[in-house]
Design a protein around this motif. Sequence first.
Motif, PDB file in Angstrom:
ATOM      1  N   ALA A  85       0.699  -1.101  -0.078  1.00  0.00           N
ATOM      2  CA  ALA A  85      -0.106   0.084   0.118  1.00  0.00           C
ATOM      3  C   ALA A  85       0.984   1.250  -0.055  1.00  0.00           C
ATOM      4  O   ALA A  85       2.241   1.115   0.507  1.00  0.00           O
ATOM      5  CB  ALA A  85      -0.969  -0.081   1.333  1.00  0.00           C
ATOM      6  N   TYR A 108       0.678   5.469   0.977  1.00  0.00           N
ATOM      7  CA  TYR A 108       0.085   6.628   1.841  1.00  0.00           C
ATOM      8  C   TYR A 108       0.534   8.112   1.410  1.00  0.00           C
ATOM      9  O   TYR A 108       1.776   7.934   1.077  1.00  0.00           O
ATOM     10  CB  TYR A 108       0.002   6.242   3.475  1.00  0.00           C
ATOM     11  CG  TYR A 108      -0.269   4.975   3.764  1.00  0.00           C
ATOM     12  CD1 TYR A 108       0.256   3.907   3.768  1.00  0.00           C
ATOM     13  CD2 TYR A 108      -1.542   4.965   4.175  1.00  0.00           C
ATOM     14  CE1 TYR A 108      -0.147   2.594   3.951  1.00  0.00           C
ATOM     15  CE2 TYR A 108      -2.240   3.851   4.801  1.00  0.00           C
ATOM     16  CZ  TYR A 108      -1.507   2.491   4.411  1.00  0.00           C
ATOM     17  OH  TYR A 108      -2.025   1.299   4.903  1.00  0.00           O
ATOM     18  N   GLN A 115       1.106  11.792   3.737  1.00  0.00           N
ATOM     19  CA  GLN A 115       0.886  12.318   4.781  1.00  0.00           C
ATOM     20  C   GLN A 115       1.170  13.866   4.743  1.00  0.00           C
ATOM     21  O   GLN A 115       2.491  14.213   4.173  1.00  0.00           O
ATOM     22  CB  GLN A 115       1.485  11.756   5.735  1.00  0.00           C
ATOM     23  CG  GLN A 115       1.348  12.457   7.461  1.00  0.00           C
ATOM     24  CD  GLN A 115       2.225  11.798   8.519  1.00  0.00           C
ATOM     25  OE1 GLN A 115       3.287  11.101   8.143  1.00  0.00           O
ATOM     26  NE2 GLN A 115       1.631  11.410   9.538  1.00  0.00           N
ATOM     27  N   ALA A 128      -2.820  12.561   9.800  1.00  0.00           N
ATOM     28  CA  ALA A 128      -2.699  11.268   9.652  1.00  0.00           C
ATOM     29  C   ALA A 128      -2.303  10.909   8.524  1.00  0.00           C
ATOM     30  O   ALA A 128      -2.793  11.729   7.434  1.00  0.00           O
ATOM     31  CB  ALA A 128      -3.631  10.513  10.431  1.00  0.00           C
ATOM     32  N   PRO A 129      -1.633   9.801   8.169  1.00  0.00           N
ATOM     33  CA  PRO A 129      -1.360   9.439   6.604  1.00  0.00           C
ATOM     34  C   PRO A 129      -2.744   9.013   6.405  1.00  0.00           C
ATOM     35  O   PRO A 129      -4.038   8.658   7.056  1.00  0.00           O
ATOM     36  CB  PRO A 129      -0.631   8.049   6.827  1.00  0.00           C
ATOM     37  CG  PRO A 129       0.066   8.047   8.174  1.00  0.00           C
ATOM     38  CD  PRO A 129      -0.720   8.864   9.011  1.00  0.00           C
ATOM     39  N   LEU A 180      -4.624   6.737   2.875  1.00  0.00           N
ATOM     40  CA  LEU A 180      -4.341   5.578   1.959  1.00  0.00           C
ATOM     41  C   LEU A 180      -4.697   6.150   0.598  1.00  0.00           C
ATOM     42  O   LEU A 180      -5.707   6.663   0.348  1.00  0.00           O
ATOM     43  CB  LEU A 180      -5.517   4.635   2.571  1.00  0.00           C
ATOM     44  CG  LEU A 180      -5.427   3.268   1.859  1.00  0.00           C
ATOM     45  CD1 LEU A 180      -3.864   2.458   1.681  1.00  0.00           C
ATOM     46  CD2 LEU A 180      -6.633   2.132   2.046  1.00  0.00           C
ATOM     47  N   TYR A 198      -4.030   0.512  -2.567  1.00  0.00           N
ATOM     48  CA  TYR A 198      -3.707  -0.924  -1.876  1.00  0.00           C
ATOM     49  C   TYR A 198      -3.633  -1.947  -2.817  1.00  0.00           C
ATOM     50  O   TYR A 198      -3.839  -1.687  -4.112  1.00  0.00           O
ATOM     51  CB  TYR A 198      -5.046  -1.004  -0.971  1.00  0.00           C
ATOM     52  CG  TYR A 198      -6.415  -1.121  -1.393  1.00  0.00           C
ATOM     53  CD1 TYR A 198      -7.023  -0.151  -1.751  1.00  0.00           C
ATOM     54  CD2 TYR A 198      -6.698  -2.267  -2.156  1.00  0.00           C
ATOM     55  CE1 TYR A 198      -8.300  -0.148  -2.628  1.00  0.00           C
ATOM     56  CE2 TYR A 198      -7.965  -2.389  -2.651  1.00  0.00           C
ATOM     57  CZ  TYR A 198      -8.701  -1.250  -2.724  1.00  0.00           C
ATOM     58  OH  TYR A 198      -9.889  -1.167  -3.587  1.00  0.00           O
ATOM     59  N   TYR A 240       4.372   7.386   1.865  1.00  0.00           N
ATOM     60  CA  TYR A 240       5.053   6.141   2.356  1.00  0.00           C
ATOM     61  C   TYR A 240       4.612   4.843   1.852  1.00  0.00           C
ATOM     62  O   TYR A 240       3.202   4.846   1.404  1.00  0.00           O
ATOM     63  CB  TYR A 240       4.808   6.081   3.990  1.00  0.00           C
ATOM     64  CG  TYR A 240       5.113   7.156   4.716  1.00  0.00           C
ATOM     65  CD1 TYR A 240       4.412   8.237   4.830  1.00  0.00           C
ATOM     66  CD2 TYR A 240       6.396   6.941   5.252  1.00  0.00           C
ATOM     67  CE1 TYR A 240       5.156   9.384   5.845  1.00  0.00           C
ATOM     68  CE2 TYR A 240       6.932   7.965   6.064  1.00  0.00           C
ATOM     69  CZ  TYR A 240       6.157   9.213   6.501  1.00  0.00           C
ATOM     70  OH  TYR A 240       6.762  10.067   7.353  1.00  0.00           O
ATOM     71  N   GLN A 268       4.023   0.755   2.428  1.00  0.00           N
ATOM     72  CA  GLN A 268       3.720  -0.011   3.544  1.00  0.00           C
ATOM     73  C   GLN A 268       3.327  -1.805   3.093  1.00  0.00           C
ATOM     74  O   GLN A 268       2.594  -1.782   2.124  1.00  0.00           O
ATOM     75  CB  GLN A 268       2.615   0.268   4.290  1.00  0.00           C
ATOM     76  CG  GLN A 268       2.077  -0.425   5.552  1.00  0.00           C
ATOM     77  CD  GLN A 268       0.894  -1.202   5.107  1.00  0.00           C
ATOM     78  OE1 GLN A 268      -0.275  -0.515   4.587  1.00  0.00           O
ATOM     79  NE2 GLN A 268       0.575  -2.482   5.053  1.00  0.00           N
ATOM     80  N   PHE A 299       6.527  -0.170   7.238  1.00  0.00           N
ATOM     81  CA  PHE A 299       6.517   0.761   6.619  1.00  0.00           C
ATOM     82  C   PHE A 299       7.890   1.466   5.852  1.00  0.00           C
ATOM     83  O   PHE A 299       8.786   1.012   6.730  1.00  0.00           O
ATOM     84  CB  PHE A 299       5.817   2.218   7.243  1.00  0.00           C
ATOM     85  CG  PHE A 299       4.418   2.070   7.678  1.00  0.00           C
ATOM     86  CD1 PHE A 299       4.208   1.535   8.917  1.00  0.00           C
ATOM     87  CD2 PHE A 299       3.592   2.696   7.152  1.00  0.00           C
ATOM     88  CE1 PHE A 299       2.943   1.531   9.329  1.00  0.00           C
ATOM     89  CE2 PHE A 299       2.135   2.787   7.432  1.00  0.00           C
ATOM     90  CZ  PHE A 299       1.884   1.801   8.484  1.00  0.00           C
TER      91      PHE A 299
END
Lengths: 110, 122
Positions: A35, A37, A39, A44-45, A47, A50, A88, A90, A101
Amino acid sequence: EIVLTQSPGTLSLSPGERAALSCRASQSVSSSYLAWYQQKPGQAPRLLIYGASSRATGIPDRFSGSGSGTDFTLTISRLEPEDFAVYYCQQYGSSPPEFTFGPGTKVDIK
Amino acid sequence: QVQLQQSGPGLVKPSQTLSLTCAISGDSVSTNTVAWNWIRQSPSRGLEWLGRTYYRSEWYNDYAVSVKSRVTINPDTSKNQFSLHMNSVTPEDTAVYFCARVSSSNYGLDVWGQGTTVIVSS
């Protein structure tokens, strides 16, 4: 434990340009479990992607993900002002269960 | 629309226990297709997954190896929330703590709490 490495650390680009962010894994990762992200400071991060290539709900189609095995890429086709942020990757591993991550790539305004 | 609301103290003394709560709205802690996670972020360690709780006919927990001996995550079905307890904290545990949901259909952390800054200091 699978280690994720992201490059470059910082990407300086102008609005309208294309961004390609790399994520490399220390061993093969199932595409189903990779996944991406975004930020922004103080948040918060969020999404974005995915399953390596599926966009999350509400994510614009200028964001796309690709790759398999140990090499994955997040592409932003044309940077909008709101896209300047840290990104990021993950992965999820099942034995033992863990989420790991990458260290992140900062996309800033040139 | 699923939302997660975090609560808990922002300052904890060394050797004491850090406790945070994540209240769920728009979903149930007992939903059997999701898991409820705690993640932290610090400049030195980046984003670090701490553990999760989830329900699949019974309750399960998984914890990161790095914190397994110190962390407990508990569901609270009566209040539709889940909590994080980390004992024997040190200044190294200073971080922003997030709760987040993951769906078993895509393994993406798709809903996040607002984050709680926790400082470990005397």
